[in-house]
Design an enzyme around this catalytic site. Structure first.
Site, PDB file in Angstrom:
ATOM      1  N   TYR A  16      -1.488  -0.125  11.171  1.00  0.00           N
ATOM      2  CA  TYR A  16      -1.728  -0.829   9.895  1.00  0.00           C
ATOM      3  C   TYR A  16      -0.560  -0.623   8.934  1.00  0.00           C
ATOM      4  CZ  TYR A  16      -3.284  -1.347   5.051  1.00  0.00           C
ATOM      5  OH  TYR A  16      -3.344  -1.665   3.723  1.00  0.00           O
ATOM      6  N   LYS A  26       2.199  -3.336   7.323  1.00  0.00           N
ATOM      7  CA  LYS A  26       2.395  -3.562   5.882  1.00  0.00           C
ATOM      8  C   LYS A  26       3.846  -3.271   5.479  1.00  0.00           C
ATOM      9  CE  LYS A  26      -0.338  -4.526   3.205  1.00  0.00           C
ATOM     10  NZ  LYS A  26      -0.808  -5.867   2.760  1.00  0.00           N
ATOM     11  N   THR A  49       0.811  -1.210   0.000  1.00  0.00           N
ATOM     12  CA  THR A  49       0.000   0.000   0.000  1.00  0.00           C
ATOM     13  C   THR A  49       0.850   1.268   0.000  1.00  0.00           C
ATOM     14  OG1 THR A  49      -1.448   1.307   1.465  1.00  0.00           O
ATOM     15  CG2 THR A  49      -0.137  -0.375   2.517  1.00  0.00           C
ATOM     16  N   ASP A  50       0.272   2.343  -0.523  1.00  0.00           N
ATOM     17  CA  ASP A  50       0.982   3.636  -0.489  1.00  0.00           C
ATOM     18  C   ASP A  50       1.154   4.151   0.938  1.00  0.00           C
ATOM     19  OD1 ASP A  50      -1.639   4.442   0.052  1.00  0.00           O
ATOM     20  OD2 ASP A  50      -1.793   5.828  -1.640  1.00  0.00           O
ATOM     21  N   GLU A  51       0.403   3.565   1.891  1.00  0.00           N
ATOM     22  CA  GLU A  51       0.497   4.047   3.277  1.00  0.00           C
ATOM     23  C   GLU A  51       1.869   3.790   3.886  1.00  0.00           C
ATOM     24  OE1 GLU A  51      -2.694   3.783   5.873  1.00  0.00           O
ATOM     25  OE2 GLU A  51      -4.196   4.033   4.308  1.00  0.00           O
TER      26      GLU A  51
END
Ligand code: NAD
Ligand code: DAU
Length: 350
Positions: A151, A155, A126-128
């Site tokens: 989260y 990741k 994810t871009d997060e």
């Protein structure tokens, strides 16, 4: 690459990817391996359930024995790992399952891929993991990870482990980092399906803080195409960003959504912000474009198409909103402070 293990394939993006693969590749076989947490839903796979090229196994990616048995039984050559705990707000309430599934579960899959000498392990990220991105910059795959929520940290940890398996064991891995996906079958805890369904129910739309956070809302089908391109043309050991390459403010997203529904702006309710809320994500997607991929929908087109899907598919979301979701909603939003925006500075942060 013919026998796929799609972990987390009963969730939102995973199920869209299963539809995509079976439609595009007549000779591919797909085994969905999914724990069926609150977010997993066999209704997402209803359309393919009779396809002889598809099988479903209920299982946890942390269960090494079962993972190994399934890989052997179905002669799996490729794993695409979608399985994860995925909602930032839930990770803030209770990070435990995020560490277990997103970190330890990824390790179990990597070990299995190594043991059986699989052709490919692809990690859905994810871009997060890049954290808050200041204006004027778009994240490159070479940027350091700087996750800021439990989260995102889980990741990012998984990404690092996947990379370590490439460097240390020469495991044939690739990683993709997607922006905010929207489209069919997304559990209505995520902002777009939550807001569409709330509006259809005449309920307020709880916008966090000033609503000027920026996200790249991407059509899930474009994400699936990007993964496909990486699987077939991507370089081993590499990371690829997938997004539209543009981002919009949440308030703009809400306005588009309400406009598509023909619903009033008075449904917008500003509420207490998410702790540690990343103000902006932004992806540079040139590396994937260089492989011939192109995003087909901009954020607005993706939002409008998503709204229409939820309007037309009440059979899918109504039962969800009646179940476990009610308890979750009460816990997350029941006591949340409503903000008077005339007293709050809505200044843009860099
Ligand atoms: P989702 O929450 O809709 O689905 C997750 C699926 O994983 C569910 O079917 C669930 O039952 C399953 N699962 C959870 N724990 C499991 C376990 N221990 N073992 C086996 N299955 C398990 O998620 P999503 O939005 O479809 O996201 C899929 C992947 O894409 C995730 O890895 C997520 O981090 C990543 N991602 C999501 C987005 C997004 O906007 N939704 C964007 C970029 C990346
Ligand atoms: O960016 C990719 C990520 O997108 C994925 O990795 C995650 O799995 C996925 O959940 C999503 O994370 P976000 O936190 O960006 O998505 P969410 O839909 O929860 O929120 C999107 C934006 O909307 C964010 O700025 C917070 C805001 N928001 C969210 C909710 C649920 C609100 O204003 N109100 C809400 O009620």
């Amino acid at each position: 690459m013919k026998n796929f293990l799609i972990t987390g394939g009963a969730g939102f993006i995973g199920s869209n990817f299963v539809h995509y693969l079976l439609e595009k590749y007549p000779d591919y076989r797909v085994v969905v391996y999914d724990k069926l947490t609150y977010a997993g839903n066999l209704n997402n796979l209803r359309d393919v359930s009779d396809d002889p090229r598809y099988a479903f196994v209920r299982g946890d990616i942390c269960d090494r024995e079962l993972v190994e048995r399934v890989i052997q039984e179905y002669q799996i050559d490729t794993i695409v790992n979608f399985a994860a705990e995925t909602h930032v707000d839930r990770s803030i309430m209770d990070p435990d399952a995020f560490i277990r599934t997103d970190v330890y579960g990824t390790y179990v899959l990597l070990e299995a891929a190594r043991k059986f000498g699989l052709e490919r392990y692809h990690q859905i990220s994810t871009d997060e993991v890049y954290g808050h991105v200041p204006h004027g910059h778009s994240s490159l795959e070479t940027d350091p990870v700087a996750p800021r929520s439990p989260y995102a940290a889980s990741k990012a940890s998984a990404d690092l482990m996947v990379h370590a398996y490439w460097v240390t064991y020469n495991l044939p891995v690739t990683i993709s980092r997607g922006s905010n996906n929207i489209g069919p079958y997304q559990y209505p805890e995520k902002v777009v399906p939550l807001f569409v369904t709330n509006a259809l129910e005449g309920k307020p739309l709880p916008v966090y803080g000033d609503g000027r956070q920026m996200r790249d809302y991407q059509w899930v089908g474009d994400h699936c195409e990007g993964i496909d391109v990486i699987l077939h043309k991507g370089e081993l050991g590499e990371i690829y960003n997938i997004g539209t390459g543009t981002e919009i403010e949440n308030l703009t997203m809400v306005e588009i959504l309400l406009d598509e529904l023909g619903a009033p702006r008075s449904l917008i309710q500003h509420v207490e912000d998410r702790p540690g809320h990343d103000r902006r994500y932004s992806l540079n997607v040139d590396k994937l474009k260089a492989l011939g991929w192109e995003s087909r929908h901009d954020c607005e087109a993706a939002i409008r198409a998503t709204v229409r899907w939820y309007v037309e598919n009440e059979w899918w979301w109504r039962p969800i909103k009646e179940g476990e979701f009610k308890e979750y909603y009460e816990k997350m939003y029941g006591n949340r402070k409503v903000l008077d925006m005339s007293e709050t500075s809505a200044s843009r942060e860099s």
